[in-house]
Design an enzyme around this catalytic site. Structure first.
Site, mmCIF file in Angstrom:
data_model
loop_
_atom_site.group_PDB
_atom_site.id
_atom_site.type_symbol
_atom_site.label_atom_id
_atom_site.label_comp_id
_atom_site.label_asym_id
_atom_site.label_seq_id
_atom_site.Cartn_x
_atom_site.Cartn_y
_atom_site.Cartn_z
ATOM 1 N N ALA B 70 0.867 -1.180 0.000
ATOM 2 C CA ALA B 70 0.000 0.000 0.000
ATOM 3 C C ALA B 70 0.904 1.230 0.000
ATOM 4 O O ALA B 70 0.845 2.061 0.895
ATOM 5 C CB ALA B 70 -0.925 -0.008 1.208
ATOM 6 N N CYS B 131 -4.844 1.916 -9.644
ATOM 7 C CA CYS B 131 -4.121 1.840 -8.371
ATOM 8 C C CYS B 131 -5.110 1.682 -7.221
ATOM 9 O O CYS B 131 -5.974 2.537 -7.023
ATOM 10 C CB CYS B 131 -3.262 3.073 -8.125
ATOM 11 N N ASN B 193 -3.464 -5.093 -12.692
ATOM 12 C CA ASN B 193 -2.902 -4.440 -11.525
ATOM 13 C C ASN B 193 -3.179 -5.358 -10.320
ATOM 14 O O ASN B 193 -3.753 -6.435 -10.472
ATOM 15 C CB ASN B 193 -3.524 -3.044 -11.344
ATOM 16 N N GLY B 266 6.504 -8.120 -11.988
ATOM 17 C CA GLY B 266 6.485 -7.179 -10.868
ATOM 18 C C GLY B 266 7.188 -7.690 -9.629
ATOM 19 O O GLY B 266 8.406 -7.560 -9.474
#
Lengths: 248, 305
Positions: B70, B131, B193, B266
């Site tokens: 986060a 996001c 995402n 990622g």
């Protein structure tokens, strides 16, 4: 400053309990990336996603020693590992302590598992001719470790426990000496805040934070400082007293 | 161009491997590890018009076969990225870079993209409408087709570079969002995402993440990501970049068979900074093992017959 990080396979030389929860592990591997006391290793463990960052307590030409407290899955798993087993270890992480401003009589203040990185620091300060005082703070006698090790390398060592079951009763800040030229500290945040308030010289603080990568890529461990945003893993873990902003 | 090369929106990639935004900074940290010119390209840290600190810490939590972050779009702001990060990058990366952009209003997305449009090293604009870690921006644009289309249309007006919409998996039907972006002029879509997730600390009985929730990523999400890449590849004609838990050369090929033209990596970069280099080096051997001459042939291969 260019930091050369290395990721390689290390072998466990020894791994044993110092107290009920704190273990000492010695690892043999490529220590060449370790350039300063206060840096940390980031250890990959089988079956776990994120590595576990653990500060370096001591090193020699072929090994590094870490002291870690069993607080969760990763450290639990680490505590069961045996000599001869191997670990993937990233070394050379973090800025570490800067010895140059220490002066003649530096003071080292450590609390709980904040104590380990101060050991290599103390050793280096003594090697360079400084007279070192160290205050070690723990909750109870049974949680204490490394008092003798600090004494053995020539530190004036003051032990404190919150319940008075060993050393002086009280907190590390109750035992601050009158005379010191500079200070270095590592420990729980409440202790660091008290040290910040009660010390009279400049000094360096080593911080702990939950990390993603450990090498500056993910911004998982950022904090705000007087001199801008810093990553605890890469721009820290050591911050100067003058740049610390407490809270958010 | 060799057997690994692919075409991404008119720009040739030497290979389809792209470190994903947020796991690769602006490249500098990884230049210490290897020559990043061996990458297809990389997507730089999500950039906004103004500088952002992001969320309070802890920002990171461990999960089984994954992690939650986060961070909340910490970045120095587009001006500093252009003045400081891109010149630094030029010295260690000679290929076009993918600029990842986020925002809190349609105008902000467009302004940031217009500024990056002038930068010769920017090859593509990856517009993050997904996001999960910011309020009033990011994902809120990527969960409603009309809002997603509005952002993409505004960005398209602000740039001549290919625009790739980065999509959120936290929606009922990701193909609806993908189609809306395509209709608004997107040159490509990238997905997925992170998945919105959380952890609770049994000792404190409180959420681990200061912001309560965060984005779940890592190998655990690969099958979910692969399924969504498959669905989106069926729904749109523009190129799809697949991502989500990719950690090996095999994963890259699997994503391409599902319909991905290129593949972003990622979380793997955070665990092993050499991950992308290893994946690229492993690709030819894995291709040989499965009788694949050119990677291009794989794209959408599992949809045929």
């Amino acid at each position: 400053m260019v930091i050369f990080i290395k990721d390689s396979i290390w072998q466990i030389v020894s791994n044993s309990a110092l107290t009920k929860a704190v273990y000492q592990m010695r690892l043999r591997g490529d220590v060449s990336a370790i350039t300063a006391p206060g840096q940390f290793l980031n250890i990959r463990l089988a079956g776990l996603t994120l590595r576990r960052p653990i500060s370096i307590c001591d090193r020699d030409d072929t090994t590094a020693t870490i002291l870690y407290k069993v607080v969760g899955k990763g450290t639990e798993q680490l505590s069961h590992m045996k000599p001869g087993e191997t670990l993937q270890v990233m070394a050379g992480l973090g800025n570490g302590f800067d010895l140059s401003p220490a002066g003649a009589r530096p003071l080292l203040i450590g609390g709980g598992v904040g104590v380990p990185p101060l050991y290599l620091l103390a050793r280096k300060l003594i090697e360079t001719g400084r007279q070192v005082t160290v205050i070690l703070g723990f909750n109870t006698a049974e949680e204490c470790f490394y008092e003798e090790e600090f004494r053995a390398i020539g530190c004036r060592t003051i032990l404190t426990t919150a319940d008075g079951s060993a050393g002086r009763r009280g907190f590390v800040t109750d035992a601050l000496p009158e005379d010191y030229t500079y200070f270095y500290t590592c420990g729980p945040e409440a202790m660091l805040k008290a040290v910040f308030q009660k010390t009279v010289t400049s000094g360096q603080f080593s911080f702990e934070e939950r990390m993603g990568c450990g090498f500056g890529a993910c911004m998982g461990c950022s904090c705000k400082t007087v001199t801008g945003y810093k990553r605890i893993c890469k721009d820290g873990p050591v911050l100067l007293k003058e740049e610390i902003l407490w809270g958010d | 161009m060799g057997r690994l090369s692919v075409d991404l929106c008119g720009i040739q990639l030497e290979n389809p491997v792209i470190p994903a935004s947020g796991t690769f900074g602006y490249g500098a940290e990884f230049c210490e590890w290897y020559d990043i010119n061996l990458l297809g390209t990389f997507s730089f840290k999500g950039t906004t018009l103004e500088p952002r600190f992001g969320n309070p810490t802890p920002r990171i939590a461990e999960c089984t076969a994954g992690m939650i972050n986060a961070v909340g779009l910490q970045n120095p702001g587009v001006k500093k990225v252009i003045e400081e990060e891109l010149p630094k990058l030029k010295s260690c990366f000679s290929k076009p870079v993918m600029a990842n952009v986020s925002g809190f209003s349609v105008e902000e997305y467009a302004k940031t993209c217009a500024l990056l449009d002038r930068e010769p090293q920017v090859g593509w604009l990856e517009v993050n409408i997904s996001c999960p870690n910011v309020h009033g921006g990011g994902m809120s644009f990527g969960t409603v087709p009309e809002a997603a289309a509005e952002v993409i249309a505004a960005v398209k007006k602000a740039t001549t570079k290919p625009v790739i919409a980065k999509l959120s998996p936290n929606v009922t039907d990701i193909t609806e969002i993908a189609k809306a972006c395509e209709a608004a002029g997107a040159d490509g879509v990238s997905l997925i995402n992170t998945l919105l997730g959380m952890r609770i600390d049994l000792k404190t009985k409180r959420p681990v993440i200061a912001n309560t929730m965060g984005g779940f990523s890592g190998p655990a999400i690969f099958p979910v990501a692969l399924r969504m890449v498959w669905q989106v590849a069926n729904a749109v004609k523009i190129p799809v970049i697949g991502m989500g838990g990719v950690s090996s050369a095999e994963d890259v090929i699997e994503m391409m068979l599902a319909g991905a033209t290129a593949v972003e990596v990622g979380t793997a970069n955070l665990i092993d900074p050499m991950a992308c280099k290893k994946i690229i080096e492993d690709l030819p051997g894995v291709m040989d093992r499965y009788g694949i001459q050119n990677l291009k042939e794989c794209i959408g291969g599992a949809h045929h017959g």
